[in-house]
Design a protein around this motif. Structure first.
Motif, PDB file in Angstrom:
ATOM      1  N   HIS A  50       0.817  -1.214   0.000  1.00 31.62           N
ATOM      2  CA  HIS A  50       0.000   0.000   0.000  1.00 31.62           C
ATOM      3  C   HIS A  50       0.847   1.259   0.000  1.00 31.62           C
ATOM      4  O   HIS A  50       0.438   2.272  -0.564  1.00 31.62           O
ATOM      5  CB  HIS A  50      -0.939   0.015   1.209  1.00 31.62           C
ATOM      6  N   ARG A  51       2.000   1.208   0.637  1.00 30.10           N
ATOM      7  CA  ARG A  51       2.865   2.396   0.693  1.00 30.10           C
ATOM      8  C   ARG A  51       3.531   2.695  -0.643  1.00 30.10           C
ATOM      9  O   ARG A  51       3.847   3.832  -0.940  1.00 30.10           O
ATOM     10  CB  ARG A  51       3.941   2.199   1.753  1.00 30.10           C
ATOM     11  N   SER A  52       3.755   1.687  -1.429  1.00 34.19           N
ATOM     12  CA  SER A  52       4.437   1.861  -2.705  1.00 34.19           C
ATOM     13  C   SER A  52       3.414   2.144  -3.805  1.00 34.19           C
ATOM     14  O   SER A  52       2.489   1.378  -4.020  1.00 34.19           O
ATOM     15  CB  SER A  52       5.221   0.589  -3.041  1.00 34.19           C
ATOM     16  N   SER A  53       3.612   3.240  -4.515  1.00 35.65           N
ATOM     17  CA  SER A  53       2.664   3.561  -5.586  1.00 35.65           C
ATOM     18  C   SER A  53       2.770   2.551  -6.723  1.00 35.65           C
ATOM     19  O   SER A  53       1.763   2.185  -7.331  1.00 35.65           O
ATOM     20  CB  SER A  53       2.906   4.975  -6.105  1.00 35.65           C
ATOM     21  N   ILE A  54       3.949   2.063  -7.001  1.00 34.17           N
ATOM     22  CA  ILE A  54       4.119   1.086  -8.075  1.00 34.17           C
ATOM     23  C   ILE A  54       3.560  -0.266  -7.658  1.00 34.17           C
ATOM     24  O   ILE A  54       2.792  -0.885  -8.379  1.00 34.17           O
ATOM     25  CB  ILE A  54       5.605   0.945  -8.459  1.00 34.17           C
ATOM     26  N   LEU A  55       3.927  -0.733  -6.472  1.00 32.84           N
ATOM     27  CA  LEU A  55       3.480  -2.047  -6.029  1.00 32.84           C
ATOM     28  C   LEU A  55       2.042  -2.032  -5.535  1.00 32.84           C
ATOM     29  O   LEU A  55       1.366  -3.051  -5.582  1.00 32.84           O
ATOM     30  CB  LEU A  55       4.410  -2.568  -4.940  1.00 32.84           C
ATOM     31  N   GLY A  56       1.572  -0.899  -5.074  1.00 28.70           N
ATOM     32  CA  GLY A  56       0.198  -0.820  -4.599  1.00 28.70           C
ATOM     33  C   GLY A  56      -0.803  -1.154  -5.685  1.00 28.70           C
ATOM     34  O   GLY A  56      -1.795  -1.850  -5.449  1.00 28.70           O
ATOM     35  N   LEU A  57      -0.559  -0.693  -6.893  1.00 26.27           N
ATOM     36  CA  LEU A  57      -1.443  -0.998  -8.015  1.00 26.27           C
ATOM     37  C   LEU A  57      -1.445  -2.500  -8.292  1.00 26.27           C
ATOM     38  O   LEU A  57      -2.501  -3.112  -8.469  1.00 26.27           O
ATOM     39  CB  LEU A  57      -1.006  -0.221  -9.260  1.00 26.27           C
TER      40      LEU A  57
END
Length: 138
Positions: A50-57
């Motif tokens: 959730h904190r990572s914009s790349i991994l959150g997606l």
């Protein structure tokens, strides 16, 4: 609470509210109690995603797809491919070459992203958890 399961539930609630710092505190407590607790590791992984914009997606897409049975997952992914291909064919037929190219490159980017993101996520999680041995099926 002093029970790690209660901390995990509280962490999931905080995560749903968007309070990552509080959720991380609950995850740390649960991991300190038992570093091999699957639910605690799952909470930790969800916080990191959730904190990572790349991994959150990727995490949200993966959760959306994995809520289905295997047949449902396969149907969803094949259906997505068919829709993109139909749109690409229609764009080419009506001479919308720019849209056709965007669809082709978009699909290629989506495929590369869904291939690359899990590996990046595993590396990030492994570096965060240090010496904790993750279950290969996690």
């Amino acid at each position: 609470p002093s029970d790690s399961d209660a901390h995990i539930v509280a962490g999931l609630i905080d995560l749903a509210r968007g309070d990552h710092a509080s959720a991380e505190g609950h995850a740390r407590f649960a991991l300190n109690q038992d570093s091999t607790d699957r639910d605690a590791i799952h909470l930790w992984a969800a916080i990191k995603a959730h904190r990572s914009s790349i991994l959150g997606l990727w995490w949200r897409f993966h959760m959306f797809v994995s809520m289905r049975t295997e047949a449902g997952e396969l149907s969803l992914l094949i259906g997505s491919f068919v829709v993109v291909e139909i749109l690409t064919i229609l764009a080419g037929h009506f001479d919308y070459d720019r849209i056709k190219a965007l669809l082709d490159w978009g699909w290629l980017g989506f495929c590369a992203y869904t291939w690359f993101a899990p590996e990046l996520f595993k590396r990030m999680l492994a570096s965060d958890l240090g010496t904790v041995a993750l279950d290969p099926d996690f």
